[in-house]
Each structure stands twice: as C-alpha cells, then as structure tokens.
Design an enzyme around this catalytic site. Structure first.
Site, mmCIF file in Angstrom:
data_model
loop_
_atom_site.group_PDB
_atom_site.id
_atom_site.type_symbol
_atom_site.label_atom_id
_atom_site.label_comp_id
_atom_site.label_asym_id
_atom_site.label_seq_id
_atom_site.Cartn_x
_atom_site.Cartn_y
_atom_site.Cartn_z
ATOM 1 N N ASP A 1 -7.749 -8.300 4.169
ATOM 2 C CA ASP A 1 -6.669 -7.323 4.073
ATOM 3 C C ASP A 1 -6.921 -6.380 2.895
ATOM 4 O O ASP A 1 -7.292 -6.826 1.802
ATOM 5 C CB ASP A 1 -5.350 -8.083 3.872
ATOM 6 C CG ASP A 1 -4.148 -7.175 3.826
ATOM 7 O OD1 ASP A 1 -3.875 -6.514 4.844
ATOM 8 O OD2 ASP A 1 -3.467 -7.146 2.784
ATOM 9 N N GLU B 1 -10.596 -4.530 6.436
ATOM 10 C CA GLU B 1 -9.643 -3.434 6.615
ATOM 11 C C GLU B 1 -10.016 -2.428 5.517
ATOM 12 O O GLU B 1 -9.723 -2.653 4.340
ATOM 13 C CB GLU B 1 -8.208 -3.917 6.431
ATOM 14 C CG GLU B 1 -7.199 -2.805 6.620
ATOM 15 C CD GLU B 1 -5.768 -3.239 6.303
ATOM 16 O OE1 GLU B 1 -4.840 -2.765 6.971
ATOM 17 O OE2 GLU B 1 -5.577 -4.049 5.370
#
Length: 665
Positions: A328, A364
């Site tokens: 993330d 990401e």
C-alpha cells in the site's frame, strides 16, 4: 548503524524461559511486562539490557508459549521534539505474531493528552508463540498475467449463506468449499487479501458510530487481527494450503507506510513509544512528517524499519507459505529525504532475499508525498497497479472524446508507462478504493453521506456515468443499459495484456450505493450480497475467464509491437470496423466509437494457431465489423454485427484442405 543480521527480535521461547529482544536507539531503558492471562494483572516486570547497537534484550525464566506480555519504554518525554517515551504506556512488541484481542481506540491511549496514565488495561497483550516449523517451501501458484481477486476478508463472507455463521468474516471461511468453487468458476488465480494484520480504528470514527472496515491502519505488522483470523497464523496457513491445493495463490496486502498511531494527537501503541525519531520520518525538530495522509510516515530507509519490513515479509512466507505481497502506498519503500529512488536499498533487499526473490511483489505506485506518483518506476520484478488503465478504460466507455488511442495503449500493456520489452502492469477498472464496477454505470457523482463527513471525502472525479438516472431505478431500459455496460467493462478487463485484477463482487454486480470511500462501512454497504447477486453477469465473467485461459496471448506480458513474427503474422493489428487497418485519421477522430484488436498466435505451433479478434463497440447503435481473411484460415464469424455498448471475441481457425473423391473403377 546497521543491525546485526543474526539477531532474532521478538519473543523466542527457550528450554526454561523466553528471550525478549527489541530495538530502540533512544530509550534509556525498556522493560518486559508479563501479564496473567486470566485476570489481566501485571505479574512481573523485568528490565532489559541494552548493547551498543541499541538492542534491548532479557531472558525471563519460567515464561513460555502462551504467556502474555508487553513493553514499557522510558526516556525523555518531549513530543514536540519527537520523544514520546512514557513508561505508563504499555506498548505492543513490533515483532509480536499473535495478540490476545483486537485494538480498541480510547482517548487515554493518546499522548501527550494522557501522559503518565497507565494503559495496560486498554491494550492487547502479545502472546509468546510456540516454536513452529516453517512451511515447506514451494514456488508461488500465481504467475504474472493471471487474474487477481481483491477481497476484504470480513465483508466477503459475512452474508454468505453456505459458510457456517461462526466462520463468516474470517480467513478460515476462504477455505470453505463453496467459496473455492466460486473462485474456480470465475477463473481466479490468486486472492489478494486486504489487510489482515492488527489495526486500530481512527479516532474520529467512534463518535460517528463507525468502525474501520478495511484495515489500512496497522499497529502490529506481523500479528494477525483476532477479528479476522482468530486462529492466528495456523488459520492463515491452513487457508493458504487449501487454496493452493485448488490452484489459487494468496497475496497479502500490507501497509508499511504508516501506523495507526496517527498524528501528534494520536495513541501511543508501539513504534512511537519505542523510538519515534527512528521509526518515523520526522522534521528537523522531530515533528512527524505526513506523506500518507494518515498522520505519520514510516522511515523505511532506516535500518530498524528496513529490518522490520523484511522480517515481516519473511515471516508470512516462512510461517504461512503466501505467494506474495501488495504494498500500500509503495513509494515510501524507496523514498529517502532526497526523494524516491527505484534503486533504494530496501527495494533491492526485497528482490534479492532468498525467501522473497520468487514471490509476487505488487506496488501501489503513488502516495501524497514529494514525488509521490511513480507509475512505471519500480524495479523488476515489481508489478504495479495502473490508475492510468483504470481511467482510460472508464473514459473510453463513458464516451469521452480522443480516447481511442489511449484506450488501445492501455489494452496493449501500457507501454507508455513501462520500459523494456515486458509490461509489469496490474490492470483494474475498480478496486476497494472508489466506486464498485456496477456503481460506475449507475452514479455520476459520489454519495458518501454515510461516512459522516458531509460527502467531502472520497474522489470527486470518478469518470463514471449513470445511464439516465442516479442510483437505483425500476426503469427497465436504464437497467438493461447498465447491464450492457457492465458486460463491456468486464470484457475489456479480461482482454487486457498483462495481469488483471477484479474486486470481489464486481463479477456479480455489487453496489456500495454510490459510496466511493467505504472504508468505515463495516455493514451491508461493503458486505457482499450473495443471495441477491446477478448470476447471469457472474456466468459472463466465468466465460470471459475461460476465453482468457484458452488464449494465452491475452495475458502475455510482452509488449505488442505490430511487427511480423517469424511466421509472418504480426503480433497485433488494429482495424477500423470496415476491416481497414487503422491510420492517423482513425486514431485522431475525436468520437471514434469502435476498434478491432487482432492478436497473432502466441507461439509457433500453438494449440490455437489462429488469430484472435477482439471487437469493441462503445457506440449505442449496432455496427458491422469486417474481419479480413488469411490464407489457410477462416474466421468463425467473418462479418460480425455487434450491438452497441458491447465486446466480442472471435477466433480464427485453420481451414482443412478438401480432398477430391476419386471415381470408382
């Protein structure tokens, strides 16, 4: 200062006790506290010995597996300068692998508001683990080019009628035969589990009557959250094994960019109380830097944090056998005070580690920090989420002008974002963050009122449309139009070059009622409605998966060039509907509604040596597509009448030479 490689952090059971080891470069002293598992009372406190490397350790006799423990760190208490030491604050060991209960937010956990207030009763206790054998090492099941299925463990099975009620919403439920059968039916190659490690709710949610439904607010990086995985690492290990047996890999979504300790007014739970200036990125005076939008940012370039990241990844491979990881807000893994570096030490260490080098690694590639957008800049073997693919596909099907060229580039692997000969893209149209796939076609605007922020949160520019009515409707024409759009969007995803990702429930039309930031909706907004699912759409998704698996050229990571292969057949040809090869006039037409992508055979001698045509008609009227013939082959449908708002796959097959019958003598 680098940490010695041979040191084992956390709780290590010995023959007659347990060794506890933790790192802090600034604490004056750290104590290990032992708690009675029945009463919760602190029964022992042992001062740890510090060495020159900042490693604090102690052996506590007669304490073994199952014992509850926590840490207390003493030193200067000057939050304005980045020192948060407060021995009244019980801290969770950063290397804890199991907790006795979930975190719950309480204002008394915060410092400096509640400095010197003992928090032992409010804090989960770490559990000394039993010695365990590592999972037998095996290559990942998942391979780039496959279908990743992103899911929230809790929301995925909370309403599943075939999963036993006591098991719903847990990691174990993913191993249920009904769940595995569904995953197989839609062609899933790997499930990507949204965070399952221990997290705490953001402090503003309680007064709103809300709770975190996604888990992107971690505290203990290795400890599985008891709400999702009550059986601990053994539960995860069993589920991974069951899915692997079915040919499905497991990818963990991990958060190494911030912790749930938030900003200067947040709770002191673990890393901040141990050594905030070392574990977090701080300014010149020690103030917390917020490159994540979550109040703090982890300093992944520093030795102790780098080591924690690496040890966390190794733990989940060694103890559970997971296929890989999604990171993330991943730029933090490669950022120093000078900016993002694709050659950063941590990124190199992950890729070169003997336990991690063959795992699936997905970034990401953006955050809100300086130089935060890094799509295409992560080193191999990292795959990367592509918001460019997402937005180009949405805008093409919405009907935006000048989108045909960008749409084709996205379909072909996004060569404008990635260098080299192979794409590393993860294509998706909808993810956990944003509109669901069905809501893209039913809502032109976000509807986040349930989040309690007066609809201010969430993205405003979603490239969505509503087909003539905002939200639910009984108009059969509008419902039919939305169904066509959903089928076209799914077909586009399955036709895309490289790895693809589908979010759980999008295969059967899940809706979040227009909420595009449903992180705080642990309720029917995010729980999948298994009884009300669109089974026809689900069957369509299964058919798309069958087509993709039958034609490896769709998932092939090599970039399409248009050049002829040794057999003389180009790897791709782009045609206008009349069968003429696309030229500048076609590509530059602002309202161009259609295109045909013809993919050549993947390899000479392939089981399906014919070409594959994928026809796209984003217009609202039916259109006739011509497919030019090739000697020795014939299209199953040489001329295709394609309805508006649809996609069609057409195969080319070899034509068998006819044998002239000899006359009888």
């Amino acid at each position: 200062m680098e940490l010695p490689a041979g040191v084992r952090f956390g709780a290590e059971p010995l023959r007659n006790g347990t060794r506890f080891t933790v790192w802090s470069g600034s604490a004056d002293r750290i104590s290990i506290c032992i708690f009675d598992p029945d009463t919760g009372a602190e029964v022992d406190r042992v001062a740890m010995t510090r060495n020159a490397d900042g490693i604090h350790s102690a052996v506590v006799p007669k304490v073994g597996p199952g014992a509850r423990y926590g840490l207390r760190a003493d030193g200067p208490h000057d939050p304005a300068s980045g020192f948060w030491f407060d021995p009244a604050k019980l801290l969770v060991d950063p290397y804890a692998v199991e907790l006795d209960r979930p975190f719950g937010y309480d204002p008394l956990l915060a410092s400096p508001r509640a400095a010197k207030v003992d928090t032992a009763e409010l804090m989960p206790k770490a559990i000394v683990p039993a010695p365990g054998r590592a999972v037998r090492r095996a290559a990942p099941v998942f391979r780039p080019g496959g279908l990743i299925y992103e899911l929230s463990v809790r929301g995925f099975t909370m309403l599943h009628p075939e999963v036993p009620e006591a098991q719903r919403g847990t990691v174990a439920a993913l191993a249920h035969p009904a769940v595995i059968a569904h995953l197989k039916a839609i062609g899933v190659d790997a499930v990507e589990l949204m965070p399952i490690t221990a997290w705490i709710d953001e402090r503003h949610l309680g007064p709103l009557g809300l709770s975190n439904a996604w888990g992107y607010n971690p505290v203990a990086m290795m400890a599985l959250d008891p709400r999702l995985c009550p059986g601990g690492v053994a539960e995860l290990r069993g589920t991974v094994a069951a899915l692997r047996k079915a040919g499905i890999g497991v990818i963990l979504d991990l958060v190494f960019n911030h912790t749930g300790e938030s900003d200067a007014f947040g709770p002191t739970l673990s890393l901040r109380g141990l050594d905030a200036r070392a574990y977090f990125r701080t300014g010149p005076q020690g103030q917390l830097i917020n490159d994540t939008g979550c109040g703090n940012t982890l300093a992944c370039e520093r030795p102790a944090m780098r080591r924690l990241v690496l040890d966390t990844l190794r733990h989940f491979v060694r103890a559970a056998g997971v296929d890989g990881f999604r990171f993330d807000l991943a730029p933090i893994l490669g950022r120093s005070m000078e900016g993002f570096d694709p050659n950063a030490r941590l990124l190199r260490e992950i890729a070169a580690d003997p336990l991690l080098s063959d795992r699936v690694l997905i970034a990401e590639p953006w955050d809100i920090g300086p130089g935060g957008y890094q799509l295409g800049r992560f080193p191999e073997p990292f795959l990367e989420w592509s918001d460019t693919f997402r937005d180009r596909v949405r805008r093409f099907w919405r009907g935006d002008n000048h989108m045909l060229g960008p749409f084709a580039t996205a379909l072909a692997g996004s060569s404008d974002a990635f260098s080299g000969t192979h794409t590393r893209v993860v294509n998706f149209i909808a993810a956990h963050d944003g509109f669901s796939l069905a809501d893209l076609t039913a809502y032109a605007h976000k509807h986040n009122d349930a989040n309690g922020e007066e609809n201010r949160d969430g993205h405003n520019d979603n490239h969505s449309w509503n087909n003539g009515a905002e939200g639910p409707t009984r108009d059969t024409a509008i419902l039919a139009a939305r169904e066509r759009d959903l089928r076209a969007l799914l077909a586009t995803l399955f036709a895309a070059r490289g790895t693809i990702m589908l979010t759980a429930g999008d295969e059967f039309g899940r809706s979040q009622h227009g909420n595009n930031n449903a992180y705080a909706q642990d309720n029917a907004i995010t729980w999948l409605d298994w009884r009300g699912r669109d089974r026809a759409l689900e069957a369509w998704c299964g058919e798309l998966a069958r087509i993709r698996r039958a034609h490896p050229r769709l998932s092939d990571p090599r970039f399409l060039t248009g050049k002829a292969a040794p057999d003389g057949v180009p790897d791709v040809v782009w045609l206008a509907p009349d069968g003429v090869e696309m030229h500048a006039g076609h590509w530059e037409h602002p309202e161009a509604p259609a295109v045909t992508m013809i993919l050549g055979p993947t390899t000479p001698g392939a089981t399906r040596p014919g070409r594959l045509a994928v026809l796209f008609n984003r217009g609202h009227d039916e259109m006739v597509f011509a497919l030019p013939p090739r000697e020795g082959f014939a299209w199953v449908e040489p001329a295709v009448t394609l309805p508006g708002r649809s996609v069609r796959f057409v195969e080319e097959a070899p034509v068998k030479a006819s044998r002239r019958r000899r006359p009888r003598a």
